[in-house]
Design an enzyme around this catalytic site. Sequence first.
Site: not given
Ligand code: CP3
Length: 349
Positions: A23, A27, A36, A72, A149
């Site tokens: 990640r 944010r 964003r 994602d 999911y």
């Molecule tokens: O690593 C990176 O920088 C690449 C981008 C990336 C995101 N999500 C961006 C994201 C990657 C590799 C993921 C993987 C992901 N997404 C996983 C597996 C890894 C982990 O963290 O467990 C999972 C379970 C998801 C599903 C997901 N996406 C959830 C549960 C959420 C909401 C929770 C949260 O952190 O807000 C997201 C949203 C998400 N994915 C954001 C980002 C930057 C936040 C969105 C925003 O900008 O508001």
Amino acid sequence: MNDVFLKACRGEAVPYTPVWIMRQAGRYLQQYQAVRRKVDFLTLCKTPELAAEVTIQPVDILGVDAAILFSDILIPVEAMGMELEFIDSRGPVLSPPVRDEDSLNRLSVPDPEEKTGFVMQTIRILRKELQDRVPLIGFSGAPFTTATYMIEGGTSKNFLNTKKMIFRSPELYAALMEKITRTITAYLKAQIEAGAQAVQLFDTWGGIFSPADFREYALPYVTGIISELRGWLESRNAGHVPVIYYVGETGGLLEEIRSCGADVYGIDWRINLDDAARRLGSDAVVQGNLDPAALFLPRHGIEGRVRDILGRASSARGHIFNLGHGVLPETPPENVIALVEMVHHLSGE
Ligand code: CP3
């Protein structure tokens, strides 16, 4: 090119320990927040120029040794035919949840270029813009974590709907996993064709299983994807593309995952890396495993943790430094910058 990351994935000698952060685009960076503010998260994922821009931000700001595609794990799920929304207070919502044959039959195995072409376009832009500065990691959810999911309809605490399906309707679960596995395999091949130089499979929720259930209900699909990718790469003479398999709460599952054929195992922070390396076997390359919350420690506290992890990792065949899970949104960016510097400095001494 800075190929320290790819060399470490292959278990080759490296001048210092490469580091990237799960990640790393997100944010906690004000530069990400600025983008964003203009678009919602899904639009960001689907706009290749913007997705490429935020992918490169941490490469510039942190000096990490790899970029990871901004996207994602739920993007291919939407392409299978589910409705996907990200709601600020709740996280992702997928509807309708897959709980019976009808909802399963409505899902397809999408053509990745046709339904998720924006991802491949982002990768093509990134390979041009990165100009081989650092390698680009593509990714997907692993089948089981993706399935949770789809079955729960979003994030879950106890995964009861998922476990109910597994224990009450194993055929339905197997049919769903088959569809997801075919989708993910095609999706990763398309990412590699577009230019991804390594891929990571995220099995964030793998740790909710007992070892025996993990071996039966999650692992075979991962093993299948990896062997299919290897055969496909070989048949095309496409060289070696490392596969990283990350599992959350890895500690109880090391004896299971070591047979899946991955090049690198991503380890969370609940286990010491020397212990993990010993249980994975002497030829394992490990990735991890700083507690993301440790980035709230004062600088010398972070340094102590980094030294400890680097010391323990020396018993593995190779090591890529990372957190044990994604970086937290409140993390001070200057601590992440300092972390990357520390890893490079302390491992290169
Ligand atoms: O690593 C990176 O920088 C690449 C981008 C990336 C995101 N999500 C961006 C994201 C990657 C590799 C993921 C993987 C992901 N997404 C996983 C597996 C890894 C982990 O963290 O467990 C999972 C379970 C998801 C599903 C997901 N996406 C959830 C549960 C959420 C909401 C929770 C949260 O952190 O807000 C997201 C949203 C998400 N994915 C954001 C980002 C930057 C936040 C969105 C925003 O900008 O508001």
